[in-house]
Design a protein around this motif. Structure first.
Motif, mmCIF file in Angstrom:
data_model
loop_
_atom_site.group_PDB
_atom_site.id
_atom_site.type_symbol
_atom_site.label_atom_id
_atom_site.label_comp_id
_atom_site.label_asym_id
_atom_site.label_seq_id
_atom_site.Cartn_x
_atom_site.Cartn_y
_atom_site.Cartn_z
ATOM 1 N N GLU A 1 -36.152 -21.610 43.150
ATOM 2 C CA GLU A 1 -36.189 -20.173 42.898
ATOM 3 C C GLU A 1 -35.641 -19.786 41.528
ATOM 4 O O GLU A 1 -35.843 -18.679 41.072
ATOM 5 C CB GLU A 1 -35.416 -19.440 43.998
ATOM 6 N N ARG A 2 -34.898 -20.696 40.898
ATOM 7 C CA ARG A 2 -34.351 -20.408 39.555
ATOM 8 C C ARG A 2 -35.138 -21.146 38.487
ATOM 9 O O ARG A 2 -34.638 -21.386 37.391
ATOM 10 C CB ARG A 2 -32.898 -20.839 39.459
ATOM 11 N N GLY A 3 -36.371 -21.479 38.812
ATOM 12 C CA GLY A 3 -37.178 -22.170 37.798
ATOM 13 C C GLY A 3 -36.595 -23.537 37.478
ATOM 14 O O GLY A 3 -36.660 -23.978 36.344
ATOM 15 N N GLY A 4 -35.984 -24.158 38.460
ATOM 16 C CA GLY A 4 -35.479 -25.522 38.271
ATOM 17 C C GLY A 4 -34.130 -25.606 37.581
ATOM 18 O O GLY A 4 -33.658 -26.685 37.259
ATOM 19 N N ARG A 5 -33.518 -24.457 37.362
ATOM 20 C CA ARG A 5 -32.215 -24.512 36.692
ATOM 21 C C ARG A 5 -31.094 -24.642 37.715
ATOM 22 O O ARG A 5 -31.199 -24.097 38.823
ATOM 23 C CB ARG A 5 -32.017 -23.269 35.852
ATOM 24 N N SER A 6 -30.046 -25.319 37.345
ATOM 25 C CA SER A 6 -28.934 -25.465 38.287
ATOM 26 C C SER A 6 -28.009 -24.265 38.176
ATOM 27 O O SER A 6 -28.024 -23.538 37.190
ATOM 28 C CB SER A 6 -28.181 -26.760 38.009
ATOM 29 N N ARG B 1 -24.040 -22.520 38.529
ATOM 30 C CA ARG B 1 -22.616 -22.846 38.450
ATOM 31 C C ARG B 1 -21.959 -22.244 39.693
ATOM 32 O O ARG B 1 -21.981 -21.022 39.887
ATOM 33 C CB ARG B 1 -22.003 -22.269 37.181
ATOM 34 N N GLU C 1 -27.764 -22.589 30.697
ATOM 35 C CA GLU C 1 -28.516 -22.930 31.901
ATOM 36 C C GLU C 1 -28.218 -21.980 33.056
ATOM 37 O O GLU C 1 -29.116 -21.399 33.670
ATOM 38 C CB GLU C 1 -28.215 -24.368 32.304
ATOM 39 N N GLY D 1 -30.683 -19.205 34.615
ATOM 40 C CA GLY D 1 -31.003 -19.339 36.040
ATOM 41 C C GLY D 1 -30.707 -18.061 36.799
ATOM 42 O O GLY D 1 -31.556 -17.521 37.520
ATOM 43 N N GLU E 1 -33.181 -15.329 35.966
ATOM 44 C CA GLU E 1 -34.502 -15.509 36.532
ATOM 45 C C GLU E 1 -34.497 -15.252 38.044
ATOM 46 O O GLU E 1 -35.392 -14.594 38.587
ATOM 47 C CB GLU E 1 -35.016 -16.918 36.222
#
Lengths: 106, 876
Positions: free
Chosen positions: A69-74, A76, B27, B31, B34
């Motif tokens: 759902e975050r476009g593959g971003r991790s 924190r 990042e 995230g 988005e």
């Protein structure tokens, strides 16, 4: 280390992080606050608060796994530290004490 | 639902975030943004979601987001002290390891920088002439153009009355000061000196110019009649350590007492006004019994005007003609002349004034030497570039390894530039030392006290240091770029060869170096030829064994001359006001010309006695010389030179005989014409000249022709005679030939300087050639070994190695010759009588430069040729 004094927004963010325990990250916290308080919140403000709280040692963070759902971003992920818990307890005690001290109308 | 492709956050906002946000936060922020965006697309629609996205992006741009967090891996930065230390350490090691290379470069740069430094001092000295005066930009010299019926004379002097009257009538003129320099006899007890730099000056001298008084009040020092201010050195001469203020000296032959009212600090070397002794102008009135302030016709003083701030000189100059008409109109008409004022800015006089200035510099020389300095420095820099790039094959492996290990190109560049800057800094230190040592020699060479020591010019040293850094950077840039560009894969595989382009550049630079050197050699030879030409040319009169005594013997002169003839070594004597080579003296004259009109003009005048023409071996080509047989000669006769006869339009000198003349209150006829002789320096053409008979009172000079062998004894006898007859006056004399040679001293200096610079240039060029030759022989060690094993002779190997370089030197010669020829022809045009630039000049230059270059190269190649081939073949 910066002073342990908590601002109002910081307190809210810290509380939200405590509520979401273990799954607290920027977007989730923003959502949580919006739902709980019924007001729209700036993501930037949340990040700033999280950043400050981490600097004060009230939160600790680690990078979590990536999600689709975050476009593959991790994300924190933040956890409330012992100091954070204590700070929240502290505030609550003070508030309670102050409530108690309000003279009751006769 | 809307098509998928527009359900995206605005790209520009994302881009903005990426630009500004710290990497380590990127990042999560991206995230979060988005995630929220897509949530919102579902809840509030794309448009609102996008709007919120943008708002969020901007809200993200908070201080914390810009902060760069320390990377887990230490980020490399160029400014880390450890890295800089490392750069320097490696640079030092490299320089130390290649001592020969370092030595050649440091030496070349040291010499080049020192030369530049000295020339910079010289140029600064020349350009700053009179600049020490704080009001210099407002000071003008009042020069005059005097137009007579035949010619226009450009005087740097003006008449006594101009200054005071200009000051009275024009409020633009804040102050004026007049000076007039002459020889003066000064006595104090037994001490007596002919002070050559005695200056009559108005009391405003110290107001207009910034001469510093150590003792005395600048406002009043030169006010009273017969008051004297002199320099420290002169004060010491007369009074030793005693306080001179208020003391009395006797001035002039008459011995007029004068009081010392001030002691002046020595004027800077670059001051136009040079005086050892300043006498108040008011005394001049007393001495000559003249009202100088009202003397319009006597051009005998240099006038300086100090204008008020902001005065436009053109506007002031426009008011001059009416002024002149009012005061001097009648005088001008009577004398058939017209006067024009010219205001010359003080700062321009020394280098630019074309008037008969007492001491002048040459802007040409300033340019010439600046160019030479830059060339010499250029040659040194070329050496550096050449040697460094030539060695690039050697360092290629180093570059390859460094790159393979992970050095960035910029880091390598920096390494090489630091090396070259370091080299230049070392050269700078040496060149400061070298310059400090050579300043006295340079002063001597240039004939001026340009600098008293390196400590005098800290700003120059600072500039030199900056220049050294700059040269280091500039000279290092090319090698740095070349070296850092090597491909590590190619280099480490060992297939690296030097590029043809680099070779061509190196050859080009060597050619430029030698072209400059050869041009300097040619210039030196031509200058030498010219000086020699002037010294050895037949001047048309006899100057050998001629002693000139500065007499001012007045009426006793005849007695003195008579007594000299009794001395055994003395051949003959003559008295005159001028002798060839001495300062010019002009008189207003009217002479009948070929058309029978009286032609007026200022002509050079020599007042001479009966013996003069014979004494100096001057040839009479028409008429006769002064003779005792004709009683009227002493009051009526005039002898002129050929040039004067030509000017008057006579076809042959014979025609001039018997013509009428008027000059200085005398009139009569021309009795003879003298063959042209060089009474001025050979820089100038022979001009019209007249000889008149000496008045009994004005024979300043006694020239004595002496016989060969016992010059010293004869001189002693003459001095004894002088002392017996003129006990109150010092005995001053000079030898004519020496004096005449002195006129060429400036040119000789020029020659010496050129020679020195040419030697320097050649030296530095050869250093570079030596480096290149040794490098190329080293590279060809194996080839030489193989050739020797196959039976090549030593000679053929030397030839092989030298051929390439000699080709370059030949090419340099071809380039340099026409340029040098052109330049030197221009220089020779400064002289009225010039030597020719003959072909052998170029031959000598070619042979010289070829020999020097060959000697330099063969030093290396012979070494290589003699090397044991087994050794060289084993070396790889």
């Amino acid at each position: 280390m910066k002073g342990t004094y908590l601002g109002e927004f910081e307190e809210v963010v810290l509380l939200a992080a405590a509520i979401l325990s273990g799954d607290a990250y920027g977007a989730a916290i923003t959502n949580e606050i919006e739902q709980q308080m019924g007001r729209s919140v700036n993501l930037g403000a949340v990040h700033a608060a999280l950043h400050r709280l981490e600097e004060k040692g009230l939160l600790s963070s680690r990078m979590g796994g990536a999600t689709a759902e975050r476009g593959g971003r991790s994300k924190r992920l933040f956890t409330v530290t012992m100091a954070g818990t204590r700070a929240l307890d502290n505030i609550r005690d003070i508030r309670n004490r102050m409530w108690d001290n309000i003279p009751k109308p006769a | 639902m809307k098509p998928n492709h527009i359900q995206k956050p605005p790209k520009w906002a994302t881009w903005l975030l990426h630009c500004l946000c710290a990497d380590h936060l990127m990042e999560e922020m991206d995230g979060d943004l988005e995630e929220l965006f897509y949530q919102r697309v579902k809840s509030v629609g794309v448009t609102k979601a996008r709007f919120r996205y943008v708002i969020d992006v901007f809200s993200m741009l908070r201080p914390f987001a810009f902060k760069k967090k320390k990377n887990t891996y230490p980020q490399f930065t160029y400014t880390q002290p450890a890295m800089i230390r490392n750069n320097f350490k490696i640079a030092f090691r490299n320089l130390w390891k290649h001592k020969a290379f370092t030595f050649i470069n440091v030496m070349g740069l040291t010499v080049g920088m020192s030369a530049c430094f000295l020339i910079a001092l010289y140029v600064h000295f020349e350009l700053s002439y009179d600049g020490f005066n704080k009001k210099a930009d407002r000071i003008y010299r009042l020069a005059t153009d005097l137009k007579t019926t035949s010619e226009t004379l450009n005087y740097s002097i003006s008449s006594w009355a101009f200054g005071p009257n200009l000051k009275n009538e024009f409020e633009e003129v804040e102050a004026f000061t007049r000076i007039s320099t002459r020889n003066y006899l000064v006595r104090k007890g037994d001490l007596k000196f002919k002070e050559e730099k005695t200056v009559f000056a108005d009391s405003s001298l110290f107001n207009v110019f910034d001469f510093e008084l150590i003792k005395g009040d600048p406002k009043t020092a030169l006010k009273d009649q017969m008051s004297i201010v002199f320099t420290e050195k002169t004060a010491k001469k007369y009074f030793g350590d005693a306080d001179p203020i208020g003391q009395t000296l006797l001035l002039g032959d008459e011995g007029i007492p004068a009081t010392v009212t001030g002691v002046m600090k020595e004027a800077p070397a670059n001051s136009q006004i040079k005086g050892d002794l300043f006498v108040s102008m008011s005394s001049y009135t007393q001495r000559f019994n003249k009202g100088v302030d009202t003397d319009w016709g006597n051009f005998g003083t240099t006038t300086y005007l100090l204008l008020n701030p902001g005065v436009k000189t053109e506007k002031l100059a426009a008011k001059f003609p009416p002024f002149l008409e009012k005061h001097a109109g009648q005088m001008m008409r009577e004398n058939k002349m017209a006067i024009t004022f010219v205001m010359e800015p003080l700062l321009d006089i020394y280098l630019h004034s074309k008037r008969e200035a007492e001491e002048s510099g040459s802007m040409n020389n300033v340019y010439i030497f600046s160019v030479v300095a830059i060339f010499i420095l250029l040659i040194a820099c070329i050496n550096f570039i050449n040697l460094t790039t030539a060695r690039s094959a050697e360092r290629a492996r180093e570059v390859g390894v460094r790159k393979a290990v992970g050095a960035a190109r910029s880091l390598l560049r920096r390494q090489f530039i630091i090396e070259s800057v370091l080299l230049c800094t070392i050269a700078f230190v040496f060149s400061v030392v070298l310059s400090a040592i050579s300043i006295p020699f340079f002063n001597d060479l240039s004939g001026k006290i340009i600098s008293t020591g390196i400590a005098d010019n800290p700003q120059f040293v600072a500039c030199l240091f900056l220049a050294a850094l700059l040269i280091g950077c500039l000279a290092g840039i090319y090698p740095a770029f070349v070296l850092s560009s090597f491909d590590p894969i190619v280099v480490l595989k060992g297939r690296f060869t030097m590029s043809a382009k680099g070779n061509l550049l190196r050859k080009g630079l060597v050619t430029v170096q030698f072209a400059v050197s050869i041009a300097l050699i040619i210039a030196t030879i031509v200058v030498y030829k010219q000086v020699n030409f002037m010294r050895s040319r037949d001047l048309g009169f006899s100057k050998d064994q001629m002693l000139v005594i500065n007499g001012e013997t007045d009426k006793k002169r005849n007695v003195f001359q008579e007594s000299l003839l009794n001395i055994s070594g003395v051949k003959s004597t003559a008295a005159s006001t001028r002798v060839p080579g001495s300062k010019n003296n002009e008189a207003y004259s009217e002479i009948e010309n070929a058309r029978g009109e009286m032609q007026s003009g200022n002509l050079e005048v020599y007042s001479v006695d009966f013996n003069f023409l014979q004494q100096f071996d001057l040839k009479i080509i028409a008429g006769r010389a002064f003779s005792k047989a004709f009683g009227s000669d002493s009051s009526k006769a005039l002898v002129i030179n050929e040039a004067a006869a030509r000017m008057l339009g006579y076809q042959s000198p014979q025609e001039a005989i018997g013509r009428k003349y008027k000059q200085w209150g005398r009139q009569g006829t021309i009795i003879g014409v003298v063959k042209d002789f060089h009474f001025k320096s050979l820089q100038e053409n022979i001009t019209p000249l007249t000889f008149r008979f000496l008045d009994f009172w004005n024979g300043d000079l006694v020239s004595v022709k002496i016989e060969g062998n016992h010059v010293r004894q004869t001189l002693a006898s003459i001095e004894k005679e002088w002392k017996a007859q003129n006990p109150e006056k010092p005995f001053t004399y000079y030898f004519m030939d020496e004096y005449f040679d002195r006129q060429y001293r400036a040119d000789e200096r020029f020659e010496r300087l050129f020679l020195d610079f040419a030697v320097l240039a050649i030296f530095i060029s050869c250093l570079g050639l030596l480096g290149l030759a040794s490098y190329s022989t080293m590279q060809r060690t194996k080839e030489i070994g193989v050739r020797k094993v196959m039976g090549a002779s030593t000679g053929s190997i030397v030839g092989l190695l030298s051929k390439d370089f000699l080709k370059l030197v030949s090419l340099a010669f071809l380039i340099a010759s026409p340029l040098a020829w052109f330049g030197m022809r221009k220089w020779l045009q400064n002289f009225a009588y010039q030597t020719d630039i003959e072909w052998w000049v170029f031959a000598v230059a070619a042979i010289l430069s070829g020999t020097i270059a060959f000697a330099t190269i063969s030093f290396q190649s012979i070494k290589a040729a003699f090397m044991n081939p087994i050794k060289s073949l084993r070396s790889e």
